[in-house]
Design a protein around this motif. Structure first.
Motif, PDB file in Angstrom:
ATOM      1  N   LEU A 160       0.821  -1.207   0.000  1.00  0.00           N
ATOM      2  CA  LEU A 160       0.000   0.000   0.000  1.00  0.00           C
ATOM      3  C   LEU A 160       0.855   1.257   0.000  1.00  0.00           C
ATOM      4  O   LEU A 160       0.535   2.240  -0.687  1.00  0.00           O
ATOM      5  CB  LEU A 160      -0.947  -0.017   1.207  1.00  0.00           C
ATOM      6  N   MET A 163       2.253   1.672  -3.457  1.00  0.00           N
ATOM      7  CA  MET A 163       1.199   2.153  -4.345  1.00  0.00           C
ATOM      8  C   MET A 163       0.967   3.639  -4.127  1.00  0.00           C
ATOM      9  O   MET A 163       0.883   4.408  -5.082  1.00  0.00           O
ATOM     10  CB  MET A 163      -0.106   1.411  -4.091  1.00  0.00           C
ATOM     11  N   VAL A 167       1.399   6.267  -7.140  1.00  0.00           N
ATOM     12  CA  VAL A 167       0.240   6.981  -7.662  1.00  0.00           C
ATOM     13  C   VAL A 167       0.381   8.485  -7.427  1.00  0.00           C
ATOM     14  O   VAL A 167       0.078   9.287  -8.308  1.00  0.00           O
ATOM     15  CB  VAL A 167      -1.052   6.427  -7.041  1.00  0.00           C
ATOM     16  N   THR A 177      -9.345   7.854  -5.035  1.00  0.00           N
ATOM     17  CA  THR A 177      -9.021   6.489  -5.425  1.00  0.00           C
ATOM     18  C   THR A 177      -8.198   5.788  -4.345  1.00  0.00           C
ATOM     19  O   THR A 177      -8.484   4.641  -3.970  1.00  0.00           O
ATOM     20  CB  THR A 177      -8.228   6.499  -6.745  1.00  0.00           C
ATOM     21  N   THR A 180     -10.275   4.757  -1.242  1.00  0.00           N
ATOM     22  CA  THR A 180     -11.092   3.569  -1.457  1.00  0.00           C
ATOM     23  C   THR A 180     -10.254   2.300  -1.475  1.00  0.00           C
ATOM     24  O   THR A 180     -10.582   1.309  -0.803  1.00  0.00           O
ATOM     25  CB  THR A 180     -11.864   3.694  -2.783  1.00  0.00           C
ATOM     26  N   ILE A 181      -9.188   2.317  -2.245  1.00  0.00           N
ATOM     27  CA  ILE A 181      -8.371   1.105  -2.359  1.00  0.00           C
ATOM     28  C   ILE A 181      -7.820   0.704  -1.003  1.00  0.00           C
ATOM     29  O   ILE A 181      -7.883  -0.452  -0.596  1.00  0.00           O
ATOM     30  CB  ILE A 181      -7.212   1.305  -3.354  1.00  0.00           C
ATOM     31  N   ARG A 184     -10.579  -0.673   1.299  1.00  0.00           N
ATOM     32  CA  ARG A 184     -11.000  -2.010   0.877  1.00  0.00           C
ATOM     33  C   ARG A 184      -9.903  -3.039   1.116  1.00  0.00           C
ATOM     34  O   ARG A 184     -10.172  -4.174   1.519  1.00  0.00           O
ATOM     35  CB  ARG A 184     -11.386  -1.986  -0.608  1.00  0.00           C
ATOM     36  N   ALA A 185      -8.648  -2.648   0.848  1.00  0.00           N
ATOM     37  CA  ALA A 185      -7.557  -3.610   0.986  1.00  0.00           C
ATOM     38  C   ALA A 185      -7.389  -4.048   2.439  1.00  0.00           C
ATOM     39  O   ALA A 185      -7.042  -5.196   2.720  1.00  0.00           O
ATOM     40  CB  ALA A 185      -6.254  -3.011   0.464  1.00  0.00           C
ATOM     41  N   GLY A 188     -11.840  -4.722   3.686  1.00  0.00           N
ATOM     42  CA  GLY A 188     -12.731  -5.563   2.892  1.00  0.00           C
ATOM     43  C   GLY A 188     -12.432  -7.026   3.157  1.00  0.00           C
ATOM     44  O   GLY A 188     -11.302  -7.417   3.453  1.00  0.00           O
ATOM     45  N   SER A 189     -13.492  -7.851   3.079  1.00  0.00           N
ATOM     46  CA  SER A 189     -13.268  -9.273   3.359  1.00  0.00           C
ATOM     47  C   SER A 189     -12.816  -9.962   2.073  1.00  0.00           C
ATOM     48  O   SER A 189     -13.577 -10.552   1.392  1.00  0.00           O
ATOM     49  CB  SER A 189     -14.546  -9.913   3.884  1.00  0.00           C
TER      50      SER A 189
ATOM     51  N   PRO B 151     -14.412   4.257  -7.280  1.00  0.00           N
ATOM     52  CA  PRO B 151     -13.760   5.324  -8.031  1.00  0.00           C
ATOM     53  C   PRO B 151     -13.905   5.045  -9.524  1.00  0.00           C
ATOM     54  O   PRO B 151     -14.189   3.906  -9.905  1.00  0.00           O
ATOM     55  CB  PRO B 151     -12.293   5.212  -7.609  1.00  0.00           C
ATOM     56  N   ARG B 162      -0.070   0.546 -11.372  1.00  0.00           N
ATOM     57  CA  ARG B 162       1.153   1.134 -10.823  1.00  0.00           C
ATOM     58  C   ARG B 162       1.591   0.420  -9.555  1.00  0.00           C
ATOM     59  O   ARG B 162       2.784   0.198  -9.328  1.00  0.00           O
ATOM     60  CB  ARG B 162       0.939   2.618 -10.539  1.00  0.00           C
ATOM     61  N   MET B 163       0.634   0.060  -8.746  1.00  0.00           N
ATOM     62  CA  MET B 163       1.001  -0.710  -7.559  1.00  0.00           C
ATOM     63  C   MET B 163       1.667  -2.019  -7.971  1.00  0.00           C
ATOM     64  O   MET B 163       2.699  -2.405  -7.421  1.00  0.00           O
ATOM     65  CB  MET B 163      -0.218  -1.020  -6.709  1.00  0.00           C
ATOM     66  N   ARG B 184      -9.846  -7.291  -3.408  1.00  0.00           N
ATOM     67  CA  ARG B 184     -10.594  -6.446  -2.484  1.00  0.00           C
ATOM     68  C   ARG B 184     -10.866  -5.074  -3.084  1.00  0.00           C
ATOM     69  O   ARG B 184     -11.947  -4.507  -2.910  1.00  0.00           O
ATOM     70  CB  ARG B 184      -9.828  -6.299  -1.163  1.00  0.00           C
TER      71      ARG B 184
END
Lengths: 189, 189
Positions: A160, A163, A167, A177, A180-181, A184-185, A188-189, B151, B162-163, B184
């Motif tokens: 992360l 990233m 980004v 963006t 959210t990522i 969720r990462a 999120g399940s 998003p 990119r990640m 996720r």
DNA sequence: GCGATCCTCGACATAGTGTTGATTCAACCG
DNA sequence: CGGTTGAATCAACACTATGTCGAGGATCGC
């Protein structure tokens, strides 16, 4: 009368002039395209006089990055200290990070993306520090039942953070963006 | 008798020798640390003879990247063409990508991470192509109700690609982590 | 006014890239 | 065979950027 009027010797002023020139040039163009000649000329001295003040271009970059390192740490401190999936602290941290990249893009890029070996100390301080703290935060949330199991927290945090830098280095306003990522990462399940 | 025995002129063989040397050196060290002298010496010619065959080091790198581009595309074709959150195709694509980075790390790094301007054509072909196809796939899944809103698909795809590159460039075996984050990020609510 | 230290510069050395003009060499043409 | 052509090669040069050295000039403390 008035010997050392303002405490700043000529040499001190020249050193500051080099740093000011560097700050200006490094907001506009990549580090590799700024020559020592450019820095010296901007400070009104000859190229070889530059070497009296700094050992190399990397030394100047390091000095500037020192200034930025604290801001970087402060930008994320809020989120790193907290817990749970609430959006506001994460968004706030990322907004500040995005501003720093807008202001110091070329410098941060040189250190964190290109991985200039001369900038290794700064890079490991920032990158490893972030990763370790983010991993700790993730483990905390997992232990508290706020986040589900998943990849090793260290590996997840590393991905992360990378990233985020990649980004930030390429888009001017990627905060939505990224928020959210990341949520969720981690959650999120 | 037997004029052109095997069709390979001396010049052709030399060109191949340069490429073979480059392939070897670029698996071991960063592109910036390989000099044209190294390439010429490895091929058994003088440095200036090198310029008869290639315009620059970047031209050699480009030639090698051409070879790799197809493998890169093939690696992800499976997943890009499919749909839904099933894990196997994504994992398979990432395994192949990870192998390519292990074999050609310095080359891919130069093109995709350092963003060498001379390699822009290759970079945009790979990067933009991937992003566009991944974005299309995400939209397809969203339209089919397989993935939740989020998003803009383009921004999400860009961040994930990119990640992927950033993490592949830094860890030898990041596939598990990438699989989880990507699933996720796309399918988590 | 005098010495020590700070500061500056021109000249030099090195490494890498790219260019030029002369030369060699092989093939093919008469 | 001799001559022309074009591919291949090289040594020498030019340029850019980095970093080093030693000789002096400026400045401050006394």
């Amino acid at each position: 009368m008035g010997r050392r009027r303002e405490g700043l010797s000529k040499g001190d002023r020249r050193e500051l002039a080099i740093l000011a020139t560097a700050r200006r040039l490094f907001t506009e163009q990549p580090v590799s395209r700024v020559t020592i000649d450019d820095l010296a000329a901007g400070a009104g001295i000859s190229r070889s006089a530059f070497y009296f003040y700094f050992d190399s271009k990397a030394a100047v970059v390091t000095a500037l990055l020192e200034e930025i390192a604290d801001e970087m740490a402060a930008a994320t401190a809020d989120w790193l200290a907290g817990s749970g999936p609430s959006e506001a602290p994460l968004r706030g941290s990322l907004e500040t990070s995005a501003r720093l990249w807008r202001e110091h893009g070329p410098l941060l890029r040189q250190a964190l993306i290109e991985e200039d070996p001369a900038l290794l100390p700064f890079r490991s301080r920032i990158l490893d520090g972030f990763v370790a703290k983010a991993a700790a935060r993730i483990e905390r949330d997992r232990d508290a039942g706020l986040a589900p199991a998943g990849p090793p927290a260290e590996a997840l945090a590393d991905a992360l953070v990378r990233m985020k830098f990649a980004v930030l280095a390429s888009s001017p306003d990627p905060v939505d963006t990224l928020v959210t990522i990341m949520r969720r990462a981690i959650y999120g399940s």
